[in-house]
Structures are given as structure tokens and as C-alpha cells.
Enzyme design. Sequence first.
Site, mmCIF file in Angstrom:
data_model
loop_
_atom_site.group_PDB
_atom_site.id
_atom_site.type_symbol
_atom_site.label_atom_id
_atom_site.label_comp_id
_atom_site.label_asym_id
_atom_site.label_seq_id
_atom_site.Cartn_x
_atom_site.Cartn_y
_atom_site.Cartn_z
ATOM 1 C CE1 TYR A 1 -11.357 6.157 -0.680
ATOM 2 C CE2 TYR A 1 -13.351 6.028 0.616
ATOM 3 C CZ TYR A 1 -12.028 5.701 0.428
ATOM 4 O OH TYR A 1 -11.371 4.916 1.349
ATOM 5 C CG HIS B 1 -14.159 3.853 -2.452
ATOM 6 N ND1 HIS B 1 -12.885 3.438 -2.130
ATOM 7 C CD2 HIS B 1 -14.947 3.395 -1.437
ATOM 8 C CE1 HIS B 1 -12.894 2.756 -0.987
ATOM 9 N NE2 HIS B 1 -14.150 2.715 -0.565
ATOM 10 N NE ARG C 1 -3.422 2.509 2.698
ATOM 11 C CZ ARG C 1 -4.400 2.732 3.582
ATOM 12 N NH1 ARG C 1 -4.693 1.808 4.474
ATOM 13 N NH2 ARG C 1 -5.080 3.860 3.583
ATOM 14 C CB CYS D 1 -17.856 0.094 0.266
ATOM 15 S SG CYS D 1 -17.000 1.594 0.769
ATOM 16 C CG ASP D 2 -16.064 0.955 5.901
ATOM 17 O OD1 ASP D 2 -15.741 1.692 4.955
ATOM 18 O OD2 ASP D 2 -15.263 0.651 6.805
#
Length: 442
Positions: free
Chosen positions: A265, A200, A93, A170-171
Site C-alpha cells: 500500500y 496499509h 467505492r 487485514c489480509d
Amino acid sequence: MKDYKIVICGGGSTYTPGIVKNLLDVKDELAIRELWLYDIDGERQDRVARVVQAVVDANDPGLPLHVSTEPSEAFAGADFIMAQMRVGGLPMRIKDEQISLKHGVVGQETCGAGGMAYGMRTIFPMVELIDTCEKYAAPTYWIVNYSNPAAIVAKATYKLRPNARILNICDMPVEIEARMAEILNCPLSNLEVDYFGLNHYGWFTKVRCRGVDVTEQLKAHVREHGYLAAASMDDALVKDPDWAHTFKNSATITSLFTDYLPNTYWQYYLLPDACVAYMDINNTRGMQVVNGREKRVFAASDALARGEQIDLTQFYVGVHGAFIVDVVKSLAHDLRHRRLVIVPNNGAIENLSDDATVEVPAYLTDRGPEPVRVGAIPRFYKGLIEQQDACEGLIVEAAIEGSYEKALQAFTLNRTIPSAAVAKAVLDDMIEANQGYWPELR
Ligand code: NAD
Ligand code: G6P
Ligand code: MN
């Protein structure tokens, strides 16, 4: 009451102790026959499992916790698989973030160049997980997947394993709803939202509190303060300065584009220059997680190994855990909870192609999600979404076909990357960094 074998795939995740706490919170509504943790990294998983065992001891001491790196035992007869794998781990990441920032573009886990690189790493391990479940799990298994980048994972798995019983979630929408609830002083369970987009990459079109439309009132607040209220400041996620900044940043987007309320996002796609200016190549988000969330879990595990007491509440992840547990509950018991999930479009957004991978409300039944038709969307949003869906589709095709040119097309189409030349430069560095993780591109 039927009981279930539940497997957490990516058991070594920093989120596992929190998710287990949420599972045990509803043990009277969702009976667990067996709880398993599975991971490819046994050592990491064992460290996290020590903290998970403490959560079990504190909340349901009789429940046996099984920890395994062997798929044939971990997935045998499994009913629900909660997936949260991070392929390449936090070190990759950080590479994604730093390589992007070195080229002056957004360095982010799931968006832009970093998200595409992460997608190329994750497609085939997720397909392997599906094949493992088809082989060993109960025929009625459900994989409820958090593994990112969820948009690309979803698109790839629908294409490669169209009959798989996987629901990608997705949270973020529900985290935003939690902020909305704080702003409105309305319990989260009394909030209902309409929403469309990609993962997102979506917009709330309407928000109701106890059936009353509060959208305009909410927009007025978000234009001024973003998704933050005085009541939000006690929330664990908001206490993280980086997340507070993100929730606040929605003010700018809500002021510029007034139709709907944005997913947080959008900052990366609509304000990439400001995001790059804010990001620090020497302290990326991934580095913050290593020095924060991950360090805390490992320290707690070491303390437990020394026989010390630890404060477990620091690992309780609130909405993140509650959401995935609620999704499992709804699938298990046909509760038909209306939740935002990621599904193949198939007409849900009327003027998008059927094979777009969209995030919309759906009723979660024991046959899977029944998406709501949200109708046609205006040109600006359609344009944005088609561009990103094409980008994500090209990443999937690049991975399957081993096509360099399709990868370059994807990088070029992404809104966070300003030119084909920059796209090529970042892509070439990503290929170098991802050796052993990416399929070979020719
Ligand atoms: P983490 O690195 O702490 O944990 C991930 C675990 O996955 C590690 O223990 C790793 O060994 C394991 N893993 C890697 N490849 C695997 C494989 N092929 N099979 C099984 N396990 C594997 O990461 P984290 O910060 O806890 O996040 C976990 C995942 O959840 C990430 O993908 C993250 O992006 C995702 N996430 C998604 C959402 C969402 O909204 N969808 C929200 C939060 C986190
Ligand atoms: C939200 C998103 C996830 C993402 C996570 C990153 O929860 O919905 O998709 O993985 O944020 O959070 P972090 O704290 O690891 O930066
Ligand atoms: Mn997410």
C-alpha cells in the site's frame, strides 16, 4: 470440544463463499454449532447464499446454514462475528475512486480521499454492529473485523466503544508473506516476520524462514522483481493484472528506501503521481471488481438456481479466508498464534503516542491480542506514521463532532493530496456524493 455460533456480517460479500470454505476446511479444529449469514441487503445476500449453500453441500452437508436480515436472531448468542461490511457497496467505492481521480489525486478504496470518504461512511454502522453484539451475542463474543477502512474503523471503535470485543485485521501483510514464501521457496507456515506501522501503512523489518534471517536475500529479490516470483504466477490474486502490478510496484519503493520491506500500500502514499497515471477513471478498481469477482458470484448463483453445476473453486479465496479463520481459531482455543493485527499502540511502538492505532505482531489468546513491543522507530518512518495517524484521527473526530474543518484538516494532512485547495475541492464533492451516508458536517 466446545462448538460455536459463527455469524458472517456482510453475508452478501463476494468473499463469503470462500471464507465458508476455509471455515469448513478446519471443522475438526473449530466446531460450528450454527453458521449464520447476516446482511442489510437481503436480496443480495440470498444470491450469494445460494453459492454458499453449494459450498456447504460439498464440504459439510449436515451443517445448517441460516440466512437472516434480522439482528435479534442472527446475533443471538453468537460467539464469533466475522465482519466484512462495505457501507455504500461497490457503487460508492466507484464514486470514491472517480471523484478523487477527477481532482487528479489517488482514487483508491482505503487510501487517500477515497479511504477517508469510506471511513466517514463506516464508523457509525460498525459502532451499531458492536452495540448489536453487546445486546444479543454471547458475553464472550469476538468481532473479527475485515470491514474497511480498517485503520479508521479501529480508531473510531476504540474511541467510541473502548470495551468492545473487536479485533481489526487485514489480509495484506499475510498476502505479502505468501509472496515472500513463494520467492524464498519456504512454506508460509515456516515464515516469521517482524513488522511495524499502521494498517496499509507498515514495514517488514525482518523475515525469517525456519528461524534463519532471510531479510537481505528477500530485499535483493524485491528490489529487482517486487513481490513476485515465478511460483507466484499460479496464485489467484496474482493472476489479476491489477494485483500483479501492485506486487511488482514494491520494487521501486524497496530500491528507494532500503531499511525495510514495504507493505504494497505504500505505492499510493509514496508514489501517488505514478499511481494516478496508472489509474483509469473509466475502469477503476471498483469497476473491475464489479465486472469480475461480483459478476462471477452472481452468475454462479443464477446457474445454481437453474439447477446447473458450477465450479466452486473459483470462489476459494486462499489466504484471505485462511487468515480470518486462523484468527478465530486462535482466539477460541487460546492458541497464541503470532499474527499481525491492528491494536491501540499503548507502547508497542515506543516513540509513538499511546493512542496511535498500529499494526504489529501480537499473540492471539482467548483474552484477545497480546501485542509485541517493537521498540523505537527511525525518524523518517515515525514522521510518515504520525502524519497518517493524525489524518485518520481527524476523520474520526470530524465524524463524531460533525466538524467540516477537521475533515478538511484530515484531507489536507493526507500524503496523497497536494494542497489545502485540492483537499477542499475533493472534500466538497465527497460531501455531495455521500449524502445519507456521512454525518452532517458543519
Ligand atoms: P461487497 O460489497 O461484495 O460485500 C459487502 C456486503 O456488506 C454487502 O452484501 C452489503 O450489503 C453488506 N453491508 C453493507 N453495509 C452493511 C451493514 N451495515 N451491516 C451488514 N452488512 C452490510 O464487498 P467485498 O468486496 O466483498 O468486501 C467486503 C468488505 O471486506 C469491504 O469492507 C472490504 O473493504 C473488506 N475487505 C477487507 C480486507 C482487509 O484486509 N481488511 C480484505 C478484503 C476485503
Ligand atoms: C487487500 C487489502 C484489503 C482490500 C482489498 C481490495 O486484500 O488488504 O484491505 O479491501 O485488498 O481488493 P480488491 O480486489 O477489492 O481491489
Ligand atoms: Mn487490508
